[in-house]
Design a protein around this motif. Structure first.
Motif, short mmCIF file in Angstrom:
data_model
loop_
_atom_site.label_atom_id
_atom_site.label_comp_id
_atom_site.label_asym_id
_atom_site.label_seq_id
_atom_site.Cartn_x
_atom_site.Cartn_y
_atom_site.Cartn_z
N LYS A 55 0.86 -1.18 0.00
CA LYS A 55 0.00 0.00 0.00
C LYS A 55 0.90 1.23 0.00
O LYS A 55 1.77 1.37 0.86
N THR A 56 0.73 2.10 -1.01
CA THR A 56 1.57 3.29 -1.11
C THR A 56 0.71 4.54 -1.26
O THR A 56 -0.37 4.49 -1.83
N THR A 57 1.20 5.67 -0.72
CA THR A 57 0.50 6.94 -0.89
C THR A 57 0.80 7.55 -2.26
O THR A 57 0.05 8.41 -2.73
N VAL A 58 1.89 7.12 -2.89
CA VAL A 58 2.24 7.58 -4.23
C VAL A 58 3.15 6.53 -4.87
O VAL A 58 3.84 5.79 -4.18
N GLY A 59 3.13 6.45 -6.19
CA GLY A 59 4.00 5.53 -6.90
C GLY A 59 3.52 4.09 -6.79
O GLY A 59 2.36 3.82 -6.44
N SER A 60 4.42 3.16 -7.07
CA SER A 60 4.07 1.74 -7.05
C SER A 60 5.21 0.94 -6.44
O SER A 60 6.38 1.31 -6.54
N ALA A 61 4.85 -0.18 -5.80
CA ALA A 61 5.85 -1.07 -5.18
C ALA A 61 5.83 -2.42 -5.89
O ALA A 61 4.77 -2.91 -6.29
N LYS A 62 7.01 -3.00 -6.05
CA LYS A 62 7.14 -4.28 -6.75
C LYS A 62 8.11 -5.16 -5.99
O LYS A 62 9.18 -4.71 -5.55
N TYR A 63 7.75 -6.44 -5.82
CA TYR A 63 8.59 -7.39 -5.12
C TYR A 63 9.44 -8.18 -6.12
O TYR A 63 8.91 -8.72 -7.10
N LEU A 64 10.77 -8.20 -5.90
CA LEU A 64 11.67 -8.97 -6.74
C LEU A 64 12.23 -10.12 -5.91
O LEU A 64 13.24 -9.96 -5.19
N PRO A 65 11.59 -11.30 -5.98
CA PRO A 65 12.02 -12.42 -5.13
C PRO A 65 13.44 -12.90 -5.42
O PRO A 65 14.13 -13.39 -4.53
N GLU A 66 13.90 -12.75 -6.67
CA GLU A 66 15.26 -13.21 -7.00
C GLU A 66 16.33 -12.35 -6.33
O GLU A 66 17.46 -12.79 -6.15
N LYS A 67 15.97 -11.12 -5.93
CA LYS A 67 16.92 -10.23 -5.25
C LYS A 67 16.55 -9.98 -3.79
O LYS A 67 17.27 -9.28 -3.08
N ASN A 68 15.39 -10.53 -3.36
CA ASN A 68 14.90 -10.36 -1.99
C ASN A 68 14.76 -8.88 -1.63
O ASN A 68 15.18 -8.43 -0.55
N VAL A 69 14.15 -8.11 -2.53
CA VAL A 69 13.95 -6.68 -2.27
C VAL A 69 12.57 -6.23 -2.78
O VAL A 69 11.98 -6.87 -3.65
N ILE A 70 12.11 -5.13 -2.19
CA ILE A 70 10.97 -4.39 -2.74
C ILE A 70 11.55 -3.14 -3.40
O ILE A 70 12.42 -2.48 -2.83
#
Length: 423
Positions: free
Chosen positions: A326-341
């Protein structure tokens, strides 16, 4: 004196090619050096300069290659290493990628380049733009570009060709500052520095002389002006075209520029600066069930400025799954191969504050070892803005034909190594 000979080896130590410049060091004398290199690496005693028999070997590694300069004399080590890196730069200009395959495919042109790059142990023509005027690559064969060697090879101004002509004479100046920042988990700034470069794109006829004026504090003091709106530059490094004696005497940056793109100068500012984008994070890990992450980002730069292409990279546990954002602006994406959002914000105005919340499920089995938490890193670019306040006061263009030329200036601040520790 630089190197007596230059060799290129693969990672197994096999010599791909060699060029002797003085005749006193041959390929046979390098026998056993690759095994010495590997032995020192395994022992953890590897050094950039290795004595081997009665010769000294200075080496660098690039991709899957070793470039080794050998000398029997008391050579200038700084000059040799600068030359080795210049060789890599020139080869990359010619072959795009410098690796074992490109060496094997281009023996002829490489030997021709090595003959031009150094003569009798002394660096000669090392500017790739000038080399490309008379060493061209077509079907792995060499041809003479103009039927004669350009006068630039023997001129004092070896970085610029004569007879250049443009319908519209222009100079584009980019002042680019990268901010390096490291903040502890408690919010203390551990490292803060600004590394700046001034890059030029030159489209000028003839052989013009350029004079660049900056709001340099030392210059202002020499002129008897106040320190207001001036910048104290540290670790200043110039392109070879700049007249260093003139800069040392009166701080004037005077030069005859190369044609096209080049980096005129670089500098550093170690004074602590206010972080442009501030990050606060709360990471709660609930055993056997979930992890919740809250990240708050605040723009701490001028309200009239806007950060573009902001990316906030947040590490997550390697066994996390079922992401929800949930973001107030923009977008978030999960990259499981790098273990990061990766939280992406296209446009981030100064003074604004934004929030991102993430929820992950965790497996019910406890991890045997507690994972360390990598830092949160931030990438951004702010146009029309510099942290240091450096300004181009003027650009004078002097050419005997007296043509009018237009200088254009652009300022950009971007993230360098910009990190916030979370533990």
């Amino acid at each position: 004196m630089a190197a007596s000979a230059l060799f290129i080896l693969d990672l197994k130590g096999k010599a791909l090619l060699g060029r002797s410049y003085r005749g006193d060091v041959g390929l046979s004398e390098l026998e056993g050096f690759p095994s010495l290199l590997e032995q020192r690496r395994q022992e953890g005693t590897l050094t950039p300069l290795l004595p081997h028999g009665h010769i000294h070997c200075l080496w660098i590694r690039h991709a899957n290659l070793y470039l080794v300069a050998a000398t029997k004399k008391n050579g200038n080590a700084s000059l040799i290493y600068a030359f080795l890196y210049k060789v890599v730069e020139v080869f990359c200009e010619y072959f795009k990628e410098l690796e074992e395959e490109s060496i094997r495919d281009n023996f002829v042109i490489i030997y021709e380049l090595l003959d031009e790059l150094m003569d009798f142990g002394f660096p000669q023509t090392t500017d790739s733009k000038i080399l490309q005027e008379y060493i061209t690559q077509e079907g792995h064969k060499l041809e003479t570009g103009k039927g004669r060697v350009p006068t630039t090879v023997t001129n004092a101004v070896s970085w610029r060709s004569e007879g250049l002509r443009y319908k519209k004479n222009e100079v584009f100046i980019d002042v680019i500052e990268s901010v390096n920042l490291l903040v502890s988990a408690t919010g203390s700034v551990l490292l803060s520095e600004v590394v700046g470069t001034i890059k030029l794109k030159v489209f000028l006829s003839g052989m013009p002389e350029l004079r660049l004026g900056l709001n340099d504090r030392v210059l202002f003091e020499l002129m008897g002006r106040g320190k207001n709106k001036s910048v104290e530059l540290e670790d200043v490094k110039f392109h070879q075209c700049v007249r260093l004696s003139r800069f040392d005497s009166d701080r004037t940056i005077s030069f005859i520029p190369p044609d096209g793109d080049f980096e005129l100068m670089s500098y550093r500012l170690s004074t602590q600066v206010k972080p442009l984008i501030w990050i606060e994070s709360v990471i709660e890990k609930f055993s056997h069930s979930r992890v919740e992450i809250m990240v708050k980002a605040k723009g701490q730069f001028k309200k009239q400025s806007v950060a573009n292409g902001v990316e906030i990279v947040v590490p997550v546990p390697s066994d996390a799954d079922s992401p929800k954002f949930k973001t107030t602006v923009g977008s978030a994406k999960y990259l499981p191969e790098k273990n990061v959002i990766i939280w992406t914000i296209k446009s981030f105005p100064g003074g604004k504050e934004h929030l991102m919340r993430a929820h992950f499920g965790l497996p019910s089995v406890d991890r045997e070892e507690e994972e360390g938490r990598p830092p949160i890193s931030v990438r951004f670019e702010i146009p029309y803005f510099t942290v240091s306040g450096i300004q181009v006061r003027y650009m004078k263009i002097i050419e005997k034909s007296g043509y009018a030329a237009l200088p254009w200036v652009r300022y950009i601040t971007q993230s360098g190594d910009y990190q916030f520790r979370t533990s």
